[in-house]
Design a protein around this motif. Structure first.
Motif, short mmCIF file in Angstrom:
data_model
loop_
_atom_site.label_atom_id
_atom_site.label_comp_id
_atom_site.label_asym_id
_atom_site.label_seq_id
_atom_site.Cartn_x
_atom_site.Cartn_y
_atom_site.Cartn_z
N CYS A 64 0.00 -35.31 -18.10
CA CYS A 64 1.07 -34.77 -18.94
C CYS A 64 2.15 -34.19 -18.02
O CYS A 64 1.83 -33.70 -16.94
CB CYS A 64 0.55 -33.68 -19.86
SG CYS A 64 1.88 -32.96 -20.84
N ASP A 66 3.81 -31.56 -18.46
CA ASP A 66 3.75 -30.10 -18.39
C ASP A 66 2.59 -29.66 -17.49
O ASP A 66 1.43 -29.71 -17.90
CB ASP A 66 3.60 -29.48 -19.78
CG ASP A 66 3.71 -27.97 -19.72
OD1 ASP A 66 3.85 -27.42 -18.60
OD2 ASP A 66 3.65 -27.32 -20.78
N GLY A 144 -1.05 -26.36 -20.34
CA GLY A 144 0.37 -26.43 -20.64
C GLY A 144 0.85 -25.41 -21.67
O GLY A 144 0.06 -24.76 -22.37
N GLY A 146 2.58 -25.88 -24.51
CA GLY A 146 2.44 -26.21 -25.93
C GLY A 146 1.17 -25.64 -26.51
O GLY A 146 1.16 -25.08 -27.62
N CYS A 147 0.07 -25.77 -25.77
CA CYS A 147 -1.19 -25.23 -26.30
C CYS A 147 -1.33 -23.74 -26.00
O CYS A 147 -1.90 -22.99 -26.80
CB CYS A 147 -2.38 -26.04 -25.80
SG CYS A 147 -2.54 -26.18 -24.03
N CYS A 189 -0.75 -30.13 -29.30
CA CYS A 189 -1.20 -31.50 -28.97
C CYS A 189 -2.67 -31.68 -29.30
O CYS A 189 -3.51 -31.93 -28.43
CB CYS A 189 -0.91 -31.85 -27.51
SG CYS A 189 0.84 -32.08 -27.23
N CYS A 276 -5.01 -28.33 -25.32
CA CYS A 276 -4.72 -29.66 -25.85
C CYS A 276 -5.74 -30.70 -25.38
O CYS A 276 -6.59 -30.40 -24.55
CB CYS A 276 -3.34 -30.07 -25.36
SG CYS A 276 -3.20 -29.96 -23.55
N ALA A 278 -5.16 -32.95 -23.34
CA ALA A 278 -4.96 -33.16 -21.89
C ALA A 278 -5.62 -31.99 -21.15
O ALA A 278 -4.95 -31.17 -20.51
CB ALA A 278 -3.47 -33.25 -21.56
N ARG A 280 -7.07 -30.50 -18.54
CA ARG A 280 -7.14 -30.75 -17.10
C ARG A 280 -7.82 -29.59 -16.41
O ARG A 280 -7.18 -28.62 -16.03
CB ARG A 280 -5.72 -30.98 -16.56
CG ARG A 280 -5.07 -32.24 -17.09
CD ARG A 280 -3.56 -32.16 -17.04
NE ARG A 280 -3.06 -31.16 -17.96
CZ ARG A 280 -1.80 -30.75 -17.98
NH1 ARG A 280 -0.92 -31.25 -17.14
NH2 ARG A 280 -1.42 -29.84 -18.85
N LYS A 425 7.70 -33.12 -30.31
CA LYS A 425 6.34 -33.09 -30.85
C LYS A 425 6.13 -31.81 -31.65
O LYS A 425 6.78 -30.79 -31.38
CB LYS A 425 5.31 -33.20 -29.74
CG LYS A 425 5.18 -31.98 -28.87
CD LYS A 425 4.00 -32.10 -27.94
CE LYS A 425 3.91 -30.94 -26.97
NZ LYS A 425 3.28 -29.75 -27.52
N GLY A 449 1.89 -35.25 -24.71
CA GLY A 449 1.06 -35.38 -23.51
C GLY A 449 0.99 -36.79 -22.97
O GLY A 449 0.48 -36.99 -21.87
S1 SF4 Z 1 -0.61 -32.41 -23.82
FE1 SF4 Z 1 0.88 -31.24 -25.02
S2 SF4 Z 1 0.20 -29.09 -25.03
FE2 SF4 Z 1 -0.91 -30.23 -23.43
S3 SF4 Z 1 0.23 -29.78 -21.61
FE3 SF4 Z 1 0.98 -31.72 -22.42
S4 SF4 Z 1 2.72 -31.21 -23.76
FE4 SF4 Z 1 1.59 -29.33 -23.33
#
Ligand code: SF4
Length: 517
Positions: A64, A66, A144, A146-147, A189, A276, A278, A280, A425, A449
């Motif tokens: 992703c 982010d 990230g 978003g989450c 996400c 999310c 993603a 990681r 998103k 993501g």
């Molecule tokens: S998948 Fe979505 S919430 Fe997760 S880091 Fe990427 S943009 Fe942010």
């Protein structure tokens, strides 16, 4: 310890974490894919996600765009030099950023200035703990924004929308966790993982919640009450019907891990860290003499190879869509074309789109646009960009960012500049929906993501404006082909996000009655 070697080990850990999801996470995504009915938007989203995971691995590029806030948890034998280790981690972070494995993501909170190298006051987060073992254990999570923005903390007792009173007991905790999944909707996400911390104070509760994300997705909680609660949540949260990206569907939650600590009598916090898909996070064991990696963590169990999904993602992600309408858009777009689109349609975009996130939206409120946006498409995206040896910009990762942050500006900007479509998103609010209706515009939900999938759709970088805002915040002019997204807000006043939120709230109410006495 050989610090040069340790720095190299940390660089390898950072690159591997950013570009390759661990086996337990892949298995959870594969299970979600298997649950989702073919021919739905959720199935298409999961297929794109799976293809994106494979692409990131093959390209050794960020899963992703982010990078999030890199957080290291390190356990060291007595005598390890933590000051030198910190310096080595900083150097490894700078190197990984320079090479496009991480996006420059550290900004001054007051001025908004990006440090450019992912270092800053308190960034990255590095937490040391001493232990009696004779090796170093380093874990890293890249979580990230978003989450992270969907994390939530409850102070019991409290009243919860849809669920009523949550008391200071296991059943009250149950309600808080279900509510946490509901309030995140698709904005973090989804499908996602949650870590829950019971007890502590506001700070240590959140830390405990985040610590749960370092547990393996497949482990079993040794505390019998918490094991039952984890299983209950996994079984029932997926009945809320929020689904991947909030498109509706069977898979909303991929993992739930709960930890507990003591508290003071006056406080009872339940803290929830949302992550999310993603997800990681990775870890290594390090030899304290040589600084070398002796073992990679989270390697147990079967691996899932998303090779098949890679082909689908590269050629036609919408092949999964069955009967869903698919429309090609080529900007500049007319009002008439836009008014023909309906919530649920899948669009494929060919042509130039313009990125814009927080800084650009704020700027456009009081200035002219550097390009003519009439009939054009704005993409809420902060890409990872690198210059090649010829001085040309290359896109390393380019998925959508959370759109709701632009809600105060978006409606005005659509009307002021004649924008016809906005890609992002998580959806937007009532003010934007009204502007889409009045002016004739749509909101397109891209797959959050899926940074490699969308980077692959970008065929050239045609220009950039306002680079002084930093790479993620600049306005990039990107020529795309077959850029796929779903219409989730249309020019007729319909919003899939509103519909899913409403129906999931109704479903949440079925969990009102006590379960854990
Ligand atoms: S998948 Fe979505 S919430 Fe997760 S880091 Fe990427 S943009 Fe942010």
């Amino acid at each position: 310890m050989n610090m040069e070697k340790f720095q190299q080990s940390m660089y390898e850990l950072i690159v591997e974490t950013s570009t390759k999801l661990p086996k337990d996470v892949r298995r959870a995504i594969a299970r979600a894919k298997a649950r989702e009915n073919a021919g739905t938007r959720a199935a298409m989203a999961l297929a794109t996600i799976a293809g994106n995971i494979k692409m990131a691995e093959e390209n050794v590029s960020p899963i992703c765009q982010d990078t999030g806030l890199p957080t290291f948890k390190i356990k060291v034998p007595v005598g390890a030099n933590q000051i030198k280790m910190k310096e080595a981690i900083h150097a490894a972070i700078v190197q990984a950023t320079k090479e496009g494995k991480l996006r420059p993501n550290s900004v001054d909170s007051l001025t908004g200035k990006n440090s450019g190298d992912n270092l800053g006051v308190g960034v990255p987060v590095i937490k040391f703990e001493q232990w009696e073992n004779d090796y170093i254990d380093v874990r890293l999570i890249l979580k990230g924004g978003g989450c992270e923005n969907k994390n939530i903390q409850y102070s019991l007792p409290c009243e919860l929308e849809g669920l009523g009173r949550a008391g200071r007991d296991l059943d009250g905790i149950r309600k808080c966790i279900l509510h946490a999944v509901y309030q995140a909707q698709g904005q973090g996400c989804s499908a996602g993982f949650i870590g829950v911390g019971i007890g502590g104070d506001r700070a240590s509760g959140y830390e405990l919640a985040k610590d749960q994300l370092f547990r393996s997705v497949d482990d079993v909680n040794p505390n019998e009450d918490l094991r039952r609660l984890e299983e209950y949540i996994m079984e029932n949260a997926n009945k809320l019907g929020i689904g991947t990206m909030g498109f509706g569907g069977e898979s909303t939650l991929l993992g739930c891990k709960i930890g507990v600590m003591h508290r003071i009598p006056a406080s009872f916090f339940v803290s929830v860290a949302y992550n999310c898909w993603a997800f990681r996070r990775l870890g290594v064991k390090i030899d304290p003499e040589t600084g070398e990696i002796t073992e990679w963590l989270y390697q147990e169990g079967e691996d899932v190879d998303f090779e098949k999904e890679l082909e689908k993602a590269k050629t036609a992600a919408t092949a999964e869509l069955g009967e869903v309408r698919e429309i090609v858009l080529e900007p500049p777009i007319t009002e008439e074309q836009i008014r023909q689109l309906k919530v649920g349609d899948v669009v494929r975009i060919n042509g130039v789109i313009y990125t814009g996130r927080d800084a650009i939206h704020k700027y456009l409120m009081d200035h002219d646009s550097p390009v003519d946006l009439n009939g054009q498409i704005i993409y809420h995206c902060g890409p990872v960009m690198l210059k090649d040896e010829n001085g040309n910009w290359q896109v390393k990762a380019a998925g959508p960012t959370t759109s709701i942050r632009e809600e105060p500006y978006q409606g005005d900007i659509i009307k002021k500049f004649g924008v016809r479509a906005v890609i992002g998103k998580g959806g937007m609010g009532a003010k934007t929906l009204q502007a889409l209706k009045e002016h004739g515009g749509v909101y397109l939900n891209a797959i959050g993501g899926a940074a490699q999938y969308y980077a692959d759709c970008i065929k050239s970088v045609e220009g950039v404006d306002l680079l002084e805002f930093g790479i993620p915040e600049a306005m990039w002019h990107l020529r795309v082909e077959n850029f796929t997204a779903v219409v989730t807000m249309d020019a007729h006043g319909n919003s899939l996000h509103e519909d899913v939120e409403k129906s999931s709230l109704e479903k949440l109410a079925q969990f009102k009655e006590p379960v854990f006495k």
